[in-house]
Design a protein around this motif. Structure first.
Motif: not given
Length: 256
Positions: A171-180, A194-197, A199-206
């Protein structure tokens, strides 16, 4: 050995990969490693990706080849491997997805074929592998030196909607969008609060997804070598430029 293929994976940490005891399977890279030699103590020659690649292509440290700050350009007076290869009648090609190893930084000189892709292009991050495969097929009767400087784990990332639906966190709705992602990470680096947990999880998943996609691309390149009948007489070197930092700070900074 008649030819060499050098693959440089951007922002990819060896210690996370299976050949170095890490949890990330990377089956194609593991296959290459199992048939060759792995090195456990090599270190990047700089914190700048293009300086690392410049050292590979010149045999010189950053202070000698001049790429010791982010805005520096590879000087014309430095002899590169590709220039020496051309003098010896060896066909050369470089395919880069990192803008800092493009023409503005002096990396285009001396190659028979040089192709650079801007990360903002609407092309897959791994296109350089497939272009290199096509080039090898066209030059399979020659001695050659081919370099692929891949984006590796560095954003922007490629991920289809179906990939994102099953990617952590749920259900991620944070700031990390792949192309941007590169732009978003640059902004929050100035305001790390502003970099939440999530966001960090999604960045490392990408990042993990990108490593998988690049591993598959490496497999296609190796298949192209086999198809061209050149696997047995071609040395394949797979390495990184600057490993992705796993520190608590906002990751994927250019100076990490």
């Amino acid at each position: 050995v008649r030819s060499v293929v050098l693959v440089v994976l951007g922002s990819t940490s060896a210690k996370a990969l299976a050949p170095w005891g890490g949890p990330h399977a990377a089956p194609e890279l593991s296959r290459v490693a199992a048939e060759g030699t792995t090195f456990g103590a090599n270190r990047a020659s700089s914190s700048l990706a293009n300086a690392v690649v410049a050292s590979m292509l010149t045999g010189l440290p950053g202070r000698a080849h001049g790429l010791d700050d982010p805005d520096a350009r590879l000087p014309d007076g430095v002899v590169t491997v590709e220039e020496a290869c051309r003098q010896g009648g060896i066909a050369t090609a470089m395919f880069t997805a990192n803008p800092t190893t493009g023409a503005p930084f002096g990396f285009d000189r001396g190659w028979d074929t040089f192709v650079a892709h801007d990360p903002l292009e609407a092309t897959p991050a791994t296109i350089g592998f497939d272009e290199a495969a096509t080039w090898i097929e066209a030059h399979k009767g020659e001695r050659f030196f081919v370099v692929v400087h891949a984006r590796g784990g560095h954003p922007p990332w490629d991920a289809a909607p179906e990939d994102l639906r099953v990617m952590a966190p749920d259900g991620y709705l944070g700031i990390i969008e792949p192309r941007r992602a590169a732009e978003a990470l640059s902004k929050v680096r100035k305001h790390p609060g502003r970099f939440k947990d999530d966001d960090r999880t999604r960045a490392w998943a990408l990042y993990d997804h990108a490593v998988d996609v690049h591993d598959q691309a490496l497999g296609r390149l190796m298949a192209a070598l086999r198809s061209a009948g050149r696997e047995e007489d071609t040395a394949v070197v797979v390495t990184g430029d600057v490993a992705a930092s796993e520190a608590p700070s906002v990751p994927f900074g250019d100076s990490e």
